[in-house]
Enzyme design. Structure first.
Site, short mmCIF file in Angstrom:
data_model
loop_
_atom_site.label_atom_id
_atom_site.label_comp_id
_atom_site.label_asym_id
_atom_site.label_seq_id
_atom_site.Cartn_x
_atom_site.Cartn_y
_atom_site.Cartn_z
N MET A 1 0.85 -1.19 0.00
CA MET A 1 0.00 0.00 0.00
C MET A 1 0.88 1.24 0.00
O MET A 1 1.90 1.28 0.69
CB MET A 1 -0.92 0.00 1.22
CG MET A 1 -0.22 0.34 2.52
SD MET A 1 -1.29 0.40 3.96
CE MET A 1 -1.66 -1.31 4.18
N PRO A 2 0.51 2.26 -0.78
CA PRO A 2 1.31 3.49 -0.73
C PRO A 2 1.20 4.17 0.64
O PRO A 2 0.11 4.30 1.19
CB PRO A 2 0.67 4.36 -1.81
CG PRO A 2 -0.12 3.44 -2.67
CD PRO A 2 -0.55 2.33 -1.78
N THR A 3 2.33 4.57 1.16
CA THR A 3 2.38 5.34 2.40
C THR A 3 3.12 6.63 2.10
O THR A 3 4.24 6.61 1.60
CB THR A 3 3.11 4.57 3.50
OG1 THR A 3 2.42 3.34 3.73
CG2 THR A 3 3.15 5.37 4.79
N ALA A 38 -6.30 1.83 0.73
CA ALA A 38 -4.93 1.30 0.70
C ALA A 38 -3.89 2.40 0.85
O ALA A 38 -2.69 2.11 0.86
CB ALA A 38 -4.70 0.52 -0.59
N ASP A 40 -2.08 5.32 2.92
CA ASP A 40 -1.83 5.88 4.25
C ASP A 40 -1.09 7.20 4.11
O ASP A 40 -0.14 7.32 3.33
CB ASP A 40 -0.98 4.92 5.09
CG ASP A 40 -1.77 3.71 5.54
OD1 ASP A 40 -2.90 3.90 6.04
OD2 ASP A 40 -1.28 2.57 5.40
#
Ligand SMILES: O=C(O)C/C=C/C(=O)C(=O)O
Length: 67
Positions: A1-3, A38, A40
């Site tokens: 997931m992209p953070t 997805a 954050d």
């Protein structure tokens, strides 16, 4: 997931952070695909005394130009 980490000066309001989180999430989904759930976003508030640019702390008074 992209953070996504956002490091910025302290003092921004929760409304500003909410709006930025929404904008960054929308941009991420539009660009990368996937679902908003997805993505954050982590906010880090930094005091001006803890941030230097060009060797100068942002908490220090600005110097007048030489000359
Ligand atoms: O606006 C902020 O929260 C942080 C800004 C930093 C700079 O403008 C810089 O590092 O040049």
């Amino acid at each position: 997931m992209p953070t996504i980490r956002v490091e910025m000066f302290e003092g921004r309001t929760v409304e500003q952070k909410r709006a930025l989180a929404q904008a960054l999430t929308e941009a991420t989904v539009r660009t990368l695909g996937g679902s908003p759930e997805a993505v954050d976003i982590l906010f880090y508030d930094v005091a001006r005394q803890d941030w230097a640019t060009g060797g100068k702390l942002w908490s220090d008074p600005a110097q007048p130009p030489a000359g």
